[in-house]
Write an enzyme that holds these catalytic residues in place. Structure first.
Site, short mmCIF file in Angstrom:
data_model
loop_
_atom_site.label_atom_id
_atom_site.label_comp_id
_atom_site.label_asym_id
_atom_site.label_seq_id
_atom_site.Cartn_x
_atom_site.Cartn_y
_atom_site.Cartn_z
N PRO A 296 28.91 -50.44 -24.23
CG PRO A 296 30.86 -49.54 -25.15
CD PRO A 296 29.65 -50.34 -25.51
NE ARG A 334 28.98 -44.99 -10.05
CZ ARG A 334 30.01 -45.63 -9.54
NH1 ARG A 334 31.04 -44.95 -9.07
NH2 ARG A 334 30.04 -46.94 -9.51
CE1 TYR A 338 24.37 -48.56 -7.30
CE2 TYR A 338 25.64 -46.72 -8.19
CZ TYR A 338 24.52 -47.54 -8.22
OH TYR A 338 23.57 -47.32 -9.17
CB CYS A 364 18.27 -33.60 5.49
SG CYS A 364 18.43 -31.84 5.71
CD GLU A 365 18.37 -39.37 2.94
OE1 GLU A 365 18.79 -40.43 3.45
OE2 GLU A 365 17.22 -39.19 2.56
N1 LLP Z 1 23.77 -52.66 -21.30
C1 LLP Z 1 22.86 -52.95 -20.36
C2 LLP Z 1 21.78 -53.88 -20.70
C3 LLP Z 1 22.95 -52.38 -19.09
O1 LLP Z 1 22.06 -52.68 -18.16
C4 LLP Z 1 24.01 -51.48 -18.80
C5 LLP Z 1 24.11 -50.84 -17.51
C6 LLP Z 1 24.93 -51.20 -19.83
C7 LLP Z 1 24.79 -51.81 -21.06
C8 LLP Z 1 26.07 -50.26 -19.65
O2 LLP Z 1 26.94 -50.74 -18.69
P1 LLP Z 1 28.36 -50.06 -18.42
O3 LLP Z 1 29.22 -50.29 -19.63
O4 LLP Z 1 28.13 -48.62 -18.18
O5 LLP Z 1 28.87 -50.78 -17.22
N2 LLP Z 1 24.36 -46.75 -11.79
C9 LLP Z 1 25.38 -47.75 -11.68
C10 LLP Z 1 25.56 -48.52 -12.96
C11 LLP Z 1 24.30 -49.19 -13.45
C12 LLP Z 1 24.48 -49.89 -14.77
C13 LLP Z 1 23.17 -50.31 -15.33
N3 LLP Z 1 23.24 -51.00 -16.57
C14 LLP Z 1 26.67 -47.10 -11.23
O6 LLP Z 1 26.72 -45.90 -11.02
O7 LLP Z 1 27.67 -47.80 -11.04
#
Ligand code: LLP
Length: 429
Positions: A296, A334, A338, A364-365
């Site tokens: 996580p 973010r 997204y 500037c976007e």
């Molecule tokens: N394990 C793997 C293989 C991953 O690719 C990721 C996240 C995680 C764990 C951790 O995931 P989490 O528990 O944080 O959901 N930048 C995006 C999120 C990209 C996540 C990429 N991989 C955002 O701001 O929502």
């Protein structure tokens, strides 16, 4: 009187209190914009995560914190103290994890593009290398074996499996479809199993220790996750039957989402998630006493950080009011990437009629916009705003775009009554 907005946010005498921190007292410390993290909130999230798993009867849990969410060294030092491991995706993250003294045997290495240099570094970390490479292709498996041979070591590997399941989240943070670059299809994993016996290189230099899956991030419902975990357990059973050996661990990835909408869902569904893991993995766990690894990121640090920015201009244009702030999409990406929703709270709540405004940065976007049509109490130029839930994928995704400096990070440890200021600089690779 203090009015609770969220377990971590309230106003006391019209001043914002976040995670027990009186922001009016610290807001002037670093120049804005800056991130502020509460280690206290991190501690609570780690405890809630573990407790939710313990309640399902999963006691052998290894929490490998996903560094990509927030690799601030004080956060890493803190999670290490809490006993977590790490999920890493680059040599930079490996270095940061080891500098924080996270034990190599608690580090898993994911990512589709591991280079030879990165694999060698991971094999050379600690006496026995890292806990596992989460292997994303058969080509990578071969390279890991060759690297291990070069160092005369045994690499611990886990296959990352692609379950071809659509995750209920934004399409750009979904990772488990067949069309995605991540993981291996089951047939490819099964085709590689005989090589662990037949190929001398594999026999001598690889040890298959686990199986992993990660279908996406910011998940708040777990039907798809449960399906993926069931498929993980079933594939693990086939692997164990074929190899005649139990796997040391099943890795369910990360992905647990947090409640970004404070009015409708101001919490993280730790228990529902842990329950889905337990139900999904039952067929394997009933048969083998196997460790569950979780990766996580967001649910550990997401609500443990805020982004503080100042209003530099209040611009009126036709029917629109723009609060132009000094933080931009380069600092916090973010919303631009997204269309993510983040609550925005003024540090001082002034009395008077509310109004609606768009909160925009100076970059500037057109996408440099943190919120559209939000309701605010009266504000003045120079007022501070806190953008909520920015502890994950905030600073870690910041850039120099428009030649703007990276924002500072202020870490508050209420238990130790300590405040640490951290200013990252871009180091050469
Ligand atoms: N394990 C793997 C293989 C991953 O690719 C990721 C996240 C995680 C764990 C951790 O995931 P989490 O528990 O944080 O959901 N930048 C995006 C999120 C990209 C996540 C990429 N991989 C955002 O701001 O929502």
């Amino acid at each position: 009187m203090s009015r609770l907005l969220h377990p971590l946010y309230s106003y006391k005498k019209n001043k914002l209190i976040y995670s027990g921190i009186d922001l009016a007292n610290i807001s002037l410390t670093p120049p804005t914009p800056f991130y502020l993290y509460s280690l206290d909130a991190v501690t609570k999230n780690v405890a809630a995560f573990r407790q939710a798993f313990a309640q399902t009867g999963i006691y052998d849990l290894l929490l490998c914190y996903a560094l990509k969410a927030n690799p601030n060294p004080h956060i890493l030092g803190h999670v290490e103290q809490l006993g977590t491991g790490a999920d890493i995706v680059s040599k930079g993250e490996l270095t940061a994890a080891t500098q924080a003294k996270i034990s190599p045997d608690k580090i898993v290495f994911s990512g589709v593009g591991k280079t030879k240099e990165e694999i060698l570094q991971a094999l050379n970390t600690g006496a026995n290398g890292i806990r596992a490479f989460n292997v994303e292709s058969l080509e990578e498996l071969q390279l890991i074996a060759e690297c291990a041979k070069e160092l005369n070591k045994v690499a611990r590997v886990a296959f990352r499996f692609n379950p071809s399941i659509k995750a209920p989240t934004h399409h750009l943070i979904s990772t488990g479809n067949k069309s995605h670059k991540f993981g291996l299809l089951p047939k490819d994993i099964l085709s590689a199993l005989p090589l662990f016996k037949s190929r001398q290189l594999y026999r001598q230099h690889l040890k298959l220790v686990g199986l992993s899956v990660h279908i996406g991030s910011q998940l708040l419902t777990f039907h798809a996750s449960k399906k993926a975990f069931r498929a993980l357990a079933s594939l693990a059973l086939t692997i164990s039957e074929t190899t005649n050996r139990p796997l040391e661990f099943l890795d369910v990835g990360g992905g647990l989402g947090i409640g970004y909408h404070h009015h409708t869902m101001p919490f993280t569904p730790f228990q529902t998630y842990a329950h889905a893991v337990k139900l999904g993995l039952t067929s394997y766990l009933n048969q083998y006493p196997t460790q569950v690894v979780c990766e996580p990121g967001r649910c550990i640090v997401g609500n443990a950080g805020i982004f503080i920015t100042r209003i530099v201009r209040i611009k009126k244009s036709g029917p629109y009011t723009f609060l132009v702030v000094d933080g931009g999409m380069n600092d916090f990406a973010r919303p631009a990437l997204y269309q993510a929703h983040h609550e925005i709270y003024p540090l001082i709540k002034r009395p008077g009629p509310t109004f609606k405004a768009n909160v925009v940065g100076p970059v500037c976007e057109t996408s440099d916009c943190f919120a559209e049509g939000r309701t605010f109490t009266p504000v003045h130029v120079g007022d501070y705003l806190a953008i909520a839930d920015t502890g994950a994928y905030g600073h870690s995704m910041a850039s120099f775009y428009n030649l703007r400096a990276l924002p500072a990070e202020l870490v508050i440890d209420s238990a130790k009554q300590e405040t640490s200021l951290y200013q990252a600089v871009l180091t050469s690779r």
